[in-house]
Design a protein around this motif. Structure first.
Motif, PDB file in Angstrom:
ATOM      1  N   PHE A  58    -112.479 -13.258 -33.494  1.00 36.17           N
ATOM      2  CA  PHE A  58    -113.714 -13.002 -34.232  1.00 36.17           C
ATOM      3  C   PHE A  58    -113.811 -11.521 -34.541  1.00 36.17           C
ATOM      4  O   PHE A  58    -113.185 -10.691 -33.883  1.00 36.17           O
ATOM      5  N   VAL A  95    -105.387 -10.473 -40.755  1.00 34.83           N
ATOM      6  CA  VAL A  95    -104.427 -10.709 -39.666  1.00 34.83           C
ATOM      7  C   VAL A  95    -104.610 -12.128 -39.122  1.00 34.83           C
ATOM      8  O   VAL A  95    -103.639 -12.848 -38.886  1.00 34.83           O
ATOM      9  N   LYS A 140    -109.783  -6.528 -42.968  1.00 30.31           N
ATOM     10  CA  LYS A 140    -108.404  -6.301 -42.491  1.00 30.31           C
ATOM     11  C   LYS A 140    -108.091  -7.207 -41.313  1.00 30.31           C
ATOM     12  O   LYS A 140    -107.039  -7.818 -41.236  1.00 30.31           O
ATOM     13  N   GLY A 163     -97.303  -4.692 -40.550  1.00 25.47           N
ATOM     14  CA  GLY A 163     -97.256  -6.047 -40.007  1.00 25.47           C
ATOM     15  C   GLY A 163     -97.118  -6.096 -38.488  1.00 25.47           C
ATOM     16  O   GLY A 163     -96.766  -7.131 -37.920  1.00 25.47           O
ATOM     17  N   TYR A 164     -97.421  -4.965 -37.818  1.00 24.95           N
ATOM     18  CA  TYR A 164     -97.250  -4.941 -36.359  1.00 24.95           C
ATOM     19  C   TYR A 164     -98.280  -5.837 -35.647  1.00 24.95           C
ATOM     20  O   TYR A 164     -97.926  -6.519 -34.682  1.00 24.95           O
ATOM     21  N   PHE A 212    -115.148  -0.450 -37.275  1.00 20.52           N
ATOM     22  CA  PHE A 212    -115.893  -1.697 -37.085  1.00 20.52           C
ATOM     23  C   PHE A 212    -116.320  -1.900 -35.635  1.00 20.52           C
ATOM     24  O   PHE A 212    -116.552  -3.031 -35.190  1.00 20.52           O
TER      25      PHE A 212
HETATM   26  C1  LIG Z   1    -106.745  -4.804 -38.268  1.00 26.61           C
HETATM   27  C2  LIG Z   1    -105.466  -4.126 -37.802  1.00 26.61           C
HETATM   28  C3  LIG Z   1    -105.182  -4.497 -36.360  1.00 26.61           C
HETATM   29  C4  LIG Z   1    -104.302  -4.603 -38.686  1.00 26.61           C
HETATM   30  O1  LIG Z   1    -103.080  -4.134 -38.131  1.00 26.61           O
HETATM   31  P1  LIG Z   1    -101.749  -3.942 -39.014  1.00 26.61           P
HETATM   32  O2  LIG Z   1    -100.620  -3.866 -38.066  1.00 26.61           O
HETATM   33  O3  LIG Z   1    -101.934  -2.814 -39.948  1.00 26.61           O
HETATM   34  O4  LIG Z   1    -101.735  -5.310 -39.835  1.00 26.61           O
HETATM   35  P2  LIG Z   1    -100.954  -5.610 -41.225  1.00 26.61           P
HETATM   36  O5  LIG Z   1     -99.815  -4.673 -41.362  1.00 26.61           O
HETATM   37  O6  LIG Z   1    -100.707  -7.072 -41.248  1.00 26.61           O
HETATM   38  O7  LIG Z   1    -101.980  -5.226 -42.359  1.00 26.61           O
HETATM   39  C5  LIG Z   1    -103.227  -5.794 -42.459  1.00 26.61           C
HETATM   40  C6  LIG Z   1    -103.360  -6.783 -43.633  1.00 26.61           C
HETATM   41  O8  LIG Z   1    -104.704  -6.643 -44.096  1.00 26.61           O
HETATM   42  C7  LIG Z   1    -104.699  -6.349 -45.483  1.00 26.61           C
HETATM   43  N1  LIG Z   1    -105.826  -5.470 -45.761  1.00 26.61           N
HETATM   44  C8  LIG Z   1    -105.930  -4.148 -45.562  1.00 26.61           C
HETATM   45  N2  LIG Z   1    -107.143  -3.725 -45.966  1.00 26.61           N
HETATM   46  C9  LIG Z   1    -107.805  -4.825 -46.402  1.00 26.61           C
HETATM   47  C10 LIG Z   1    -109.088  -5.046 -46.951  1.00 26.61           C
HETATM   48  N3  LIG Z   1    -109.961  -4.031 -47.083  1.00 26.61           N
HETATM   49  N4  LIG Z   1    -109.443  -6.288 -47.305  1.00 26.61           N
HETATM   50  C11 LIG Z   1    -108.590  -7.331 -47.169  1.00 26.61           C
HETATM   51  N5  LIG Z   1    -107.342  -7.183 -46.647  1.00 26.61           N
HETATM   52  C12 LIG Z   1    -106.970  -5.943 -46.280  1.00 26.61           C
HETATM   53  C13 LIG Z   1    -103.369  -5.680 -45.725  1.00 26.61           C
HETATM   54  O9  LIG Z   1    -103.018  -5.746 -47.097  1.00 26.61           O
HETATM   55  C14 LIG Z   1    -102.476  -6.539 -44.836  1.00 26.61           C
HETATM   56  O10 LIG Z   1    -102.252  -7.823 -45.397  1.00 26.61           O
HETATM   57  P3  LIG Z   1    -100.917  -8.168 -46.266  1.00 26.61           P
HETATM   58  O11 LIG Z   1     -99.757  -7.968 -45.332  1.00 26.61           O
HETATM   59  O12 LIG Z   1    -101.122  -9.584 -46.691  1.00 26.61           O
HETATM   60  O13 LIG Z   1    -100.861  -7.193 -47.409  1.00 26.61           O
HETATM   61  C15 LIG Z   1    -105.560  -2.570 -37.911  1.00 26.61           C
HETATM   62  O14 LIG Z   1    -105.979  -2.264 -39.222  1.00 26.61           O
HETATM   63  C16 LIG Z   1    -106.540  -1.989 -36.932  1.00 26.61           C
HETATM   64  O15 LIG Z   1    -106.173  -1.676 -35.788  1.00 26.61           O
HETATM   65  N6  LIG Z   1    -107.799  -1.811 -37.359  1.00 26.61           N
HETATM   66  C17 LIG Z   1    -108.807  -1.197 -36.510  1.00 26.61           C
HETATM   67  C18 LIG Z   1    -109.157  -2.018 -35.294  1.00 26.61           C
HETATM   68  C19 LIG Z   1    -109.753  -3.356 -35.650  1.00 26.61           C
HETATM   69  O16 LIG Z   1    -110.493  -3.480 -36.611  1.00 26.61           O
HETATM   70  N7  LIG Z   1    -109.422  -4.325 -34.815  1.00 26.61           N
HETATM   71  C20 LIG Z   1    -109.967  -5.654 -34.932  1.00 26.61           C
HETATM   72  C21 LIG Z   1    -111.307  -5.707 -34.350  1.00 26.61           C
HETATM   73  S1  LIG Z   1    -111.890  -7.363 -34.308  1.00 26.61           S
END
Ligand SMILES: CC(C)(COP(=O)(O)OP(=O)(O)OC[C@H]1O[C@@H](n2cnc3c(N)ncnc32)[C@H](O)[C@@H]1OP(=O)(O)O)[C@@H](O)C(=O)NCCC(=O)NCCS
Length: 185
Positions: free
Chosen positions: A135, A146, A142, A110-111, A39
């Motif tokens: 934002f 969070v 995802k 959940g980190y 993204f």
């Molecule tokens: C977004 C991000 C930080 C989440 O980190 P994480 O430590 O894995 O967070 P979580 O363990 O809480 O998991 C993410 C949650 O999103 C949910 N999720 C995953 N894919 C999803 C999707 N396609 N649609 C909706 N929810 C989704 C998971 O089920 C989880 O929720 P839950 O605990 O209620 O089941 C990580 O995926 C990431 O670094 N992504 C790439 C960078 C990014 O996009 N950063 C944000 C830019 S604004």
């Protein structure tokens, strides 16, 4: 001899701290991972990651808060989570933004919310900030999850076009979330 005192906090599973030179390799690897960067408009080079670390470190010096390097308790680099001031960049500026990026192998534990809740606690209780925003691209569900998990609320009137992206880019439009007080379970 002067010893640099680094800002350093802990949660049950994580350490949030200022950046070390030794973070560069793992940080650059994360920023060059197409899945992590799905993204974002493009991957980052190692030079850009080095520059980003320097910019984040300067932000700590300037504001007393910033975007932390996150490790687990065994000192493995997990990602970055923290606060960034945006004085004039967005239509809703000035604002302080909370952001996160976690290395792929640590997703789903959940980190990001665990570190982000610590950052919200610091934002409201220590730095006395009035509001934190977050934002992301509307298609980044995802990240929005969070935001919801840490108690943020979508500002449905706040959808915006990111100023760094062409309006027709796949990552526009963006959604805006807000929180005005620390939410603890
Ligand atoms: C977004 C991000 C930080 C989440 O980190 P994480 O430590 O894995 O967070 P979580 O363990 O809480 O998991 C993410 C949650 O999103 C949910 N999720 C995953 N894919 C999803 C999707 N396609 N649609 C909706 N929810 C989704 C998971 O089920 C989880 O929720 P839950 O605990 O209620 O089941 C990580 O995926 C990431 O670094 N992504 C790439 C960078 C990014 O996009 N950063 C944000 C830019 S604004």
């Amino acid at each position: 001899m002067s010893v640099k005192i680094m800002i350093h906090y802990e949660t049950s599973r994580l350490i949030l701290r200022e950046w070390l030179d030794s973070d560069l390799a793992a940080f650059a690897t994360m920023n060059a991972d197409p899945e992590v960067m799905e993204f974002f408009p493009r991957l980052r080079t190692i030079e850009e990651s080095q520059q980003a670390i320097e910019t984040m470190q300067k932000h700590f010096t300037q504001h007393g808060y910033g975007v932390f390097a996150i490790t687990d308790k065994q000192n493995n680099f997990v990602g970055m989570v923290g606060l960034q001031s945006n004085p004039d960049k967005f239509c809703f500026s000035p604002c302080v933004e909370i952001m996160w990026r976690i290395a792929r192998k640590y997703w789903g534990n959940g980190y990001a919310p665990e570190a982000a809740l610590k950052c919200l606690e610091l934002a409201f209780n220590q730095h006395k900030l009035a509001e934190i925003v977050s934002f992301t691209a509307a298609i980044n569900l995802k990240s929005q999850r969070v935001m919801e998990k840490i108690g943020m609320t979508r500002d449905v009137s706040g959808d915006f076009i990111h100023p760094n992206l062409d309006p027709s880019h796949r990552l526009n439009p963006h959604v805006l979330y807000r929180i005005k007080e620390y939410y603890a379970e």
